[in-house]
Design an enzyme around this catalytic site. Sequence first.
Site, PDB file in Angstrom:
ATOM      1  CE  LYS A   1      -3.839  -2.210   0.598  1.00 11.75           C
ATOM      2  NZ  LYS A   1      -3.744  -3.788   0.988  1.00 11.75           N
TER       3      LYS A   1
HETATM    4  C1  LIG Z   1      -4.408  -4.805   0.517  1.00 10.48           C
HETATM    5  C2  LIG Z   1      -3.804  -6.004   0.734  1.00 10.48           C
HETATM    6  C3  LIG Z   1      -4.010  -7.176  -0.301  1.00 10.48           C
HETATM    7  C4  LIG Z   1      -5.138  -7.000  -1.111  1.00 10.48           C
HETATM    8  O1  LIG Z   1      -4.774  -6.192  -2.236  1.00 10.48           O
HETATM    9  P1  LIG Z   1      -6.307  -5.495  -3.222  1.00 10.48           P
HETATM   10  O2  LIG Z   1      -5.662  -4.151  -3.987  1.00 10.48           O
HETATM   11  O3  LIG Z   1      -7.172  -5.092  -2.004  1.00 10.48           O
HETATM   12  O4  LIG Z   1      -6.746  -6.573  -3.969  1.00 10.48           O
HETATM   13  C5  LIG Z   1      -3.196  -8.147  -0.377  1.00 10.48           C
HETATM   14  N1  LIG Z   1      -2.090  -8.380   0.511  1.00 10.48           N
HETATM   15  C6  LIG Z   1      -1.702  -7.351   1.473  1.00 10.48           C
HETATM   16  C7  LIG Z   1      -0.627  -7.513   2.282  1.00 10.48           C
HETATM   17  C8  LIG Z   1      -2.613  -6.165   1.489  1.00 10.48           C
HETATM   18  O5  LIG Z   1      -2.194  -5.168   2.170  1.00 10.48           O
END
Ligand SMILES: *Cc1c(COP(=O)(O)O)cnc(C)c1O
Length: 466
Positions: free
Chosen positions: A112
């Site tokens: 993120k």
């Molecule tokens: C947010 C997240 C996901 C999922 O990603 P999306 O974009 O919501 O599909 C998978 N793994 C981790 C560690 C995340 O923080």
Amino acid sequence: MEYISTRGSALALDFEGVTLAGLASDGGLYLPREWPQFSEAEIADMAGLPYAELAARIMAPFVGDSLSEEELLSLCQQAYGRFAHDAVTPLVQLDERQWLLELFHGPTLAFKDVALQLLGLLFETFLSRRKSNLTIVGATSGDTGSAAIDAVAGREGVDIFMLHPNGRVSDVQRRQMTTVRAPNVHNIAIEGSFDDAQAMVKRMFSDESLTSRFHIGAVNSINWARLMAQVVYYFASALQLGAPHREVAFSVPTGNFGDVFAGYVAAKMGLPISQLIVATNVNDILHRALTDGDYSAGTVTPTAAPSMDIQVSSNFERLLFDCGGRDGSAMAEQMRGFETTKAMQLTNSQREGAAQLFTSARADADDMARAIRWAHDHSCQVIDPHTAIGLHAAQQADIATSTPIVTLATAHPAKFRDAVERAIGLRPDLPTRVGDLFAREEAYTELPGEYDTVRDFIAERATPAN
Ligand SMILES: *Cc1c(COP(=O)(O)O)cnc(C)c1O
């Protein structure tokens, strides 16, 4: 570049407008009116660029006139300068064909950060130009919250209210949010699941008692700027593996369908991607939708990969809109049906469109633990539970053996130490960049899962738009 809503009736906006808007006023999600294209020669020319320069080149057509070339490059250099690895998103080889793309070298240890570090700077840039204030409301299954808070804490013109499902995020995730002490940061633990929190946040975007006084913004992956920033690492890794002259497949641990949708955008722009594997845990609505067209939400089962404990994947609407002929009014009707019944059937054109690029796989707790052990025993890599679900799906995939498969390593293993320790008996250390997380004091407010209570809490504390 102009952006349109998947539900057809909201005003088209430019890049600055969509970045500050988040959700469209008709409840839809914004998408560029058309996909920018890079030729094979243009892609070949990107090989070897430093990450920030590559990012600026790929994002420039989406940003349009909202930033000058120099401004965009400077923001990318600031955002990616905070990463603990020079390559920003390094690629690690597991065996002859399996690779890991490490996306967790940012300040809060999950992918993120790649998008949110940039988004925080974009907010600040656009808000200071407009002399206005933004009230960010967000729901997090753990990682978005910490990355967003890190990206905006102490920044001018922004307040952030982050909702997390009480007791359903890991202790590291919670502390990364609740130990940040800045006057513009508000953490709220609500009773219920991530989906409950996300539904409240979505409702706030069309709640006039809020929107008439505050400019509500989004940091969830409904915000287009996030997806745009994530397109970059698909290019970065594919270029290292021989693109544009060689196809690459990606396996993506998926929750809200944001990260894997960024892969779809990369393919639309000309990157030769042979397959996008949507990896889910037992919360497998996307796996069911992609295999039988059945998009129906069940109840959320908590797992060791909490960032994927999601039943309603917001960004799936973007794919359905794009594959289904970009018909906004049909999409609005389909989604209205889904919002009432929590179930819908994909149309034939949506199914066929998705099947050209997407496959899917589901991993249960045993599959996940086995993949953590395999990575450790065969390649000396310690991976987190989300990454393990992606790797499991990559190992099951039916793809030509000459095609490399890149699994997106979405979180640092130390963020989910308990699950990793259960699988391999080894407890990963927190990297020094997170500091004394367990010594710092936490601050958050617990609220019941009632919309009005949460809305009033926010309305009493937020700063009016201007
Ligand atoms: C947010 C997240 C996901 C999922 O990603 P999306 O974009 O919501 O599909 C998978 N793994 C981790 C560690 C995340 O923080």
